[in-house]
Enzyme design. Sequence first.
Site, short mmCIF file in Angstrom:
data_model
loop_
_atom_site.label_atom_id
_atom_site.label_comp_id
_atom_site.label_asym_id
_atom_site.label_seq_id
_atom_site.Cartn_x
_atom_site.Cartn_y
_atom_site.Cartn_z
N SER A 296 -12.56 -3.80 1.62
CA SER A 296 -13.10 -3.38 2.88
C SER A 296 -14.18 -2.83 3.40
O SER A 296 -15.42 -2.91 2.17
CB SER A 296 -12.61 -1.84 2.96
N ARG B 180 1.31 -1.19 -0.11
CA ARG B 180 0.15 -0.01 0.21
C ARG B 180 1.15 1.51 -0.28
O ARG B 180 1.55 1.66 1.19
CB ARG B 180 -1.08 -0.20 0.97
N LYS C 245 -3.76 4.88 8.52
CA LYS C 245 -5.33 5.11 7.25
C LYS C 245 -6.43 6.91 7.25
O LYS C 245 -7.00 6.66 8.09
CB LYS C 245 -5.84 4.36 7.04
#
Length: 212
Positions: free
Chosen positions: A110, A41, A139
């Site tokens: 998610s 990520r 995040k």
Amino acid sequence: MARAFDLSLYLVTDPRQTAQRGLLETVRAAVAGGVTLVQLRDPDAKGRALAEQARALLALLRPLGVPLIINDRVDVAVAVDADGVHLGQSDMAPADARALLGRERILGLSVGTLEELAASDLSLVDYVGTGPVKATGTKTDAGAAIGLDGLAIVRRQVSLPLVGIGGIDRAITGDVIRAGADGVAVVSALCAAPDVAAAARALRDEIAAARA
């Protein structure tokens, strides 16, 4: 049929937290300690840079049998032949992603709330990531923390493999497993650890104890 994967201890990389040690060294140590799945990520990386990182990780992980998941970027995953993609609620629709990925690659999604669950097509998804379990600064666009109770509620509604994510550290790893998760996804608990391999082993110990 999707490639085999194990959600037990799922590392999600963070470029800020791996900068000093290095991405490859962080992942190498994490896998040595027991990480079973790695997600690359790096939301700020351009396509070429992300593909270069992915290829370097694949060279490390594929001989070890640890799958590499790319966050969001279906195009990069296909280009480098990564093992799969993880999508957020605002990313490409699972059906569109599956059309590009093919059946053999892993597709994660998610799902943080029952509302998101109701709006999601899970028919082409291989696993769900549920959270944030705790508030997290890693995040910035993560939703409100759902807690262990929220994770357990989603678990009861989902038959797919489920990994808890968001603010998870060693102290609550066992609780996340006991709430119904098949594994834990962590960022800071490994990327920011002084000894990454030792931190991974400690998390695996908590997972094993909770399952026992």
